[in-house]
Scaffold this active site. Sequence first.
Site, PDB file in Angstrom:
ATOM      1  CE  LYS A   1       6.906  28.790 -10.711  1.00 42.05           C
ATOM      2  NZ  LYS A   1       7.902  28.683 -11.535  1.00 42.05           N
TER       3      LYS A   1
ATOM      4  CE1 TYR B   1      -0.479  -4.339  -3.212  1.00 45.56           C
ATOM      5  CE2 TYR B   1       0.243  -1.840  -2.544  1.00 45.56           C
ATOM      6  CZ  TYR B   1      -1.348  -2.798  -2.543  1.00 45.56           C
ATOM      7  OH  TYR B   1      -2.074  -3.021  -2.746  1.00 45.56           O
TER       8      TYR B   1
END
Length: 358
Positions: free
Chosen positions: A35, A255
């Site tokens: 999955k 940043y």
Amino acid sequence: MKPFPRAEISRKALKHNLARLHELAPSSKVMAVVKANGYGHGLLNVAQCLDNADGFGLARLEEALALRTGGVTAKLLLLEGFFRIGDLTTLVEHDIETVVHHESQLEMLESINLTKPVTVWLKVDSGMHRLGFSPAQFDATYQRLMANDNVAKPIHLMTHFACADEPSNPSTAEQQRVFDTLIKGLPGDRTLANSAGALFWQQSQADWIRPGIALYGVSPVFGDLGAKHGLMPAMDLVSQLIAIREHKAGESAGYGSYWTAEKDTNLGVVAIGYGDGYPRNAPLGTPVLVNGRIVPIVGRVSMDMLTVDLGIDANDKVGDLAVLWGKELPVEEVAEHIGTIAYELVTKLTPRVAVCLD
């Protein structure tokens, strides 16, 4: 030319890990859980590589259909079951088996006429308290399924462990006791063990094991390594240095000027960021492998890039490889540093990361 960033997937490792799980559970069949795009390793790639698995476990119908479209003919099981009544005809058409875990699914099975019966795995909630019928509901639920001509016989039986990744936790043994008591004497196959069950709870292996993360060479236990259990990492997440710059003591980077250099150094910019699925919350010092040595992340991870401290004596060059995790830098170690689990790291890679099977 190979793309960057990319997830390099090792066929050899995948095959080795399946063989290792067969060794650990020699009396059990293996339902390989693929999955979430094969835990980020590529759904069809993994299934085709593991063509000697006894079956495959999926979460969603769309995943199962992708395997059928890709030519996979092995047993397929929907671990979350079907969601809509129309899904049942699709299951029959494509020979896909389903978990039944909720009253709504019983009602749908009782309100349709299928051209042939669907194979059902009845899920018992033995203590996980997520999906499944409680012990008090089990007998009545089983009888309803037995009376339903849309349900193939025998009915198979399953449960799921909540704490198998804590080998000393007694709740796993209690869950098995609850399950074994309920299903005693009933026909059909049984499955209890996920990766942690297969590795640590031999008594739970039963007819089928359902390994997921272990297939990819990763330990299901936080702080542990798959290599300790004879597993091989199947993914190397790699990118490259796209810039190197001299950096002076007292200068910040990234940043928010989140990090400031305490001494002169060289910084390398790596072409991967949270837009590729690398966690934005990776803290200062998260390890990256460059030219055989560990270097720390400095500053904030941005959308497309992250920055590492290469050191004052660095001889690295633009274009050199940077390994975010893999054989030489286990994903379990990176996950522990970030404060998450390896499952999350490998499954959150975005489509910008090319998946390349070796």
